[in-house]
Design an enzyme around this catalytic site. Structure first.
Site, mmCIF file in Angstrom:
data_model
loop_
_atom_site.group_PDB
_atom_site.id
_atom_site.type_symbol
_atom_site.label_atom_id
_atom_site.label_comp_id
_atom_site.label_asym_id
_atom_site.label_seq_id
_atom_site.Cartn_x
_atom_site.Cartn_y
_atom_site.Cartn_z
ATOM 1 C CG HIS A 65 -1.987 -1.031 1.188
ATOM 2 N ND1 HIS A 65 -3.215 -1.093 0.352
ATOM 3 C CD2 HIS A 65 -1.988 -2.372 1.490
ATOM 4 C CE1 HIS A 65 -3.865 -2.254 0.735
ATOM 5 N NE2 HIS A 65 -2.931 -3.017 1.207
ATOM 6 N N GLY A 70 -5.447 1.656 5.426
ATOM 7 C CA GLY A 70 -6.140 1.700 6.650
ATOM 8 C C GLY A 70 -7.409 2.766 6.273
ATOM 9 N N GLY A 71 -7.588 3.433 7.646
ATOM 10 C CA GLY A 71 -9.073 3.987 7.198
ATOM 11 C C GLY A 71 -10.242 3.299 7.906
ATOM 12 N NE ARG A 165 -11.751 -5.592 6.099
ATOM 13 C CZ ARG A 165 -10.503 -6.283 6.227
ATOM 14 N NH1 ARG A 165 -9.765 -4.978 6.493
ATOM 15 N NH2 ARG A 165 -10.154 -7.200 6.164
ATOM 16 C CG HIS A 197 -8.818 -8.473 0.828
ATOM 17 N ND1 HIS A 197 -7.897 -8.050 2.007
ATOM 18 C CD2 HIS A 197 -9.884 -8.833 1.289
ATOM 19 C CE1 HIS A 197 -8.507 -8.241 3.128
ATOM 20 N NE2 HIS A 197 -9.711 -8.372 2.737
ATOM 21 C CG HIS A 226 -4.671 -10.907 2.474
ATOM 22 N ND1 HIS A 226 -3.512 -10.425 2.464
ATOM 23 C CD2 HIS A 226 -5.563 -10.020 2.128
ATOM 24 C CE1 HIS A 226 -3.676 -9.149 2.048
ATOM 25 N NE2 HIS A 226 -4.990 -8.919 2.166
ATOM 26 N NE ARG A 229 -8.181 -12.446 6.813
ATOM 27 C CZ ARG A 229 -8.159 -11.168 6.645
ATOM 28 N NH1 ARG A 229 -7.901 -10.759 5.165
ATOM 29 N NH2 ARG A 229 -8.209 -10.470 7.498
ATOM 30 C CG ASP A 283 -1.381 -6.302 3.765
ATOM 31 O OD1 ASP A 283 -1.786 -5.228 2.693
ATOM 32 O OD2 ASP A 283 -2.459 -6.860 4.483
HETATM 33 ZN ZN ZN Z 1 -5.807 -6.938 1.423
#
Ligand code: ZN
Length: 365
Positions: A65, A70-71, A165, A197, A226, A229, A283
């Site tokens: 990134h 974030g955010g 998300r 993602h 990911h 995870r 990441d």
């Molecule tokens: Zn991601």
């Protein structure tokens, strides 16, 4: 700076082990890799004594990134831009940047400008168009046109699936994105991937599996990340690799019984899966959040590219040959992303050579 650099007597890894070599660099390319390269005459040469140093291909971090991620916990949790020094310390010479959850206050134009800024400071960069959302954030209004017309844009992602998300994309929306990436990649010889993602959702890689059975798209187009995870997702990803997909794992601290990047590599090997179909990314600059059941952010860490070399180091400590441990972040990424000029120490390729000392620190020359 001298036009030529001669690395003398380094322990070279292509990433396959080459033994003790002299490496001549010039004009931003690798000019020679030999047991002994005589110092060229009639031109200024910088000679670096390489005793005790390992020379490896610069790492390719395919998930960073650059503008900061974030955010998710409010505007105060937006992560600042990544720096060229951070990548240098991490041994990364090529970074592929992307937008994540926040592709609302962040744009592809901003990402592109950030990539260009880092490039001007010596890092090589590419970017993905898109972000978590579907329809994706783009520069021109179309994923296909972004990839075809903008040199630095090579793929689409990180499109979020199986995550609270995500935009909850439908199957049709997802395969349309993959098709656009695939055809644009063919037209330009670029990566042409749909970088996905994966969240913690129980659907895991279901949409990708469906795409492989119901469409004509080749498995290479889907690059899920990911995948380490959580344990069920990781098991699903290993099964998917048998259908021809390359699986990306993130070098972060894994939860529960899910493996970290080094652990994932070891399992991959123990299960006899195709070693060329595993990639590892960092990441970097992204947020590594913990949410409660309502999706409220409880805690957030920030990723760093330095976790890549940490994973290599952990693998070597487990007895894995260094060349094998490097492949998921060098030659494997280069092959999948169609980077023909990097990812391996080979005459004619870019002079992206990273030197490591005996404490695994990157030595700047
Ligand atoms: Zn991601």
């Amino acid at each position: 700076m001298a036009p030529l650099t001669l690395l003398r007597g380094v322990d070279a890894y292509a990433p396959a082990p080459l033994g003790r070599k002299d490496i001549l660099l010039g004009g931003d390319r690798i000019l020679a890799i030999e047991d002994h390269v005589p110092v060229p005459q009639g031109v200024e040469v910088r000679v670096v004594e390489g005793a005790g140093l390992r020379a490896i291909p610069g790492l390719i971090d395919a998930h960073t990134h650059l503008t900061g991620g974030g955010g998710e916990g409010g505007a105060e949790t937006r992560v600042p831009n990544m720096t060229v020094e951070g990548f240098r310390r991490a041994g990364v010479t090529t970074a592929v940047g992307l937008l994540g959850t926040d592709c609302t206050t962040r744009s592809i134009g901003e990402l592109l400008a950030c990539a260009r800024g880092l490039e001007a400071q010596g890092l090589r960069t590419f970017i993905y168009t898109g972000g978590y959302t579907v329809p994706p954030r783009t520069l021109t209004g179309s994923v296909r046109e972004d990839i075809v017309h903008v040199d630095r844009i090579i793929a689409v992602g990180e499109t979020a699936i199986s995550d609270h998300r995500s935009s909850q994309p439908t199957f049709d929306e997802l395969v349309r994105l993959a098709a656009d990436a695939h055809v644009a990649g063919m037209m330009t010889k670029k990566a042409g991937l749909l970088h996905l993602h994966l969240g913690d959702g129980s659907r895991k890689l279901e949409l990708v599996r469906r795409a492989l059975t119901e469409t004509e798209l080749p498995p290479r187009v889907f690059h899920p990340t990911h995948c380490n995870r959580n344990r069920p997702l990781w098991e699903d990803a290993k099964r998917l690799s048998r259908l021809g997909c390359t699986i990306d794992v993130t070098a972060f601290d894994a939860d529960g019984d899910a493996p970290d990047a080094a652990g994932a590599f070891l399992e991959w090997r123990a299960d006899g899966l195709d070693p060329s179909r595993l990639t590892i990314s960092s990441d970097g600059g992204g947020c590594l959040p913990t949410f409660d059941a309502d999706g409220v952010l409880l805690h957030m860490d920030v990723g760093s590219s330095e976790t890549l070399l940490a994973a290599v180091r952990a693998l070597v400590a487990e007895g894995i040959p260094l060349g094998d441990a490097l492949a998921p972040m060098t030659s494997n990424v280069a092959r999948l992303f169609r980077f023909r000029d990097r990812g391996e120490l080979q005459v004619g390729r870019l002079a992206d050579v990273v030197l490591l000392d005996d404490r695994w620190s990157v030595v700047t020359i």
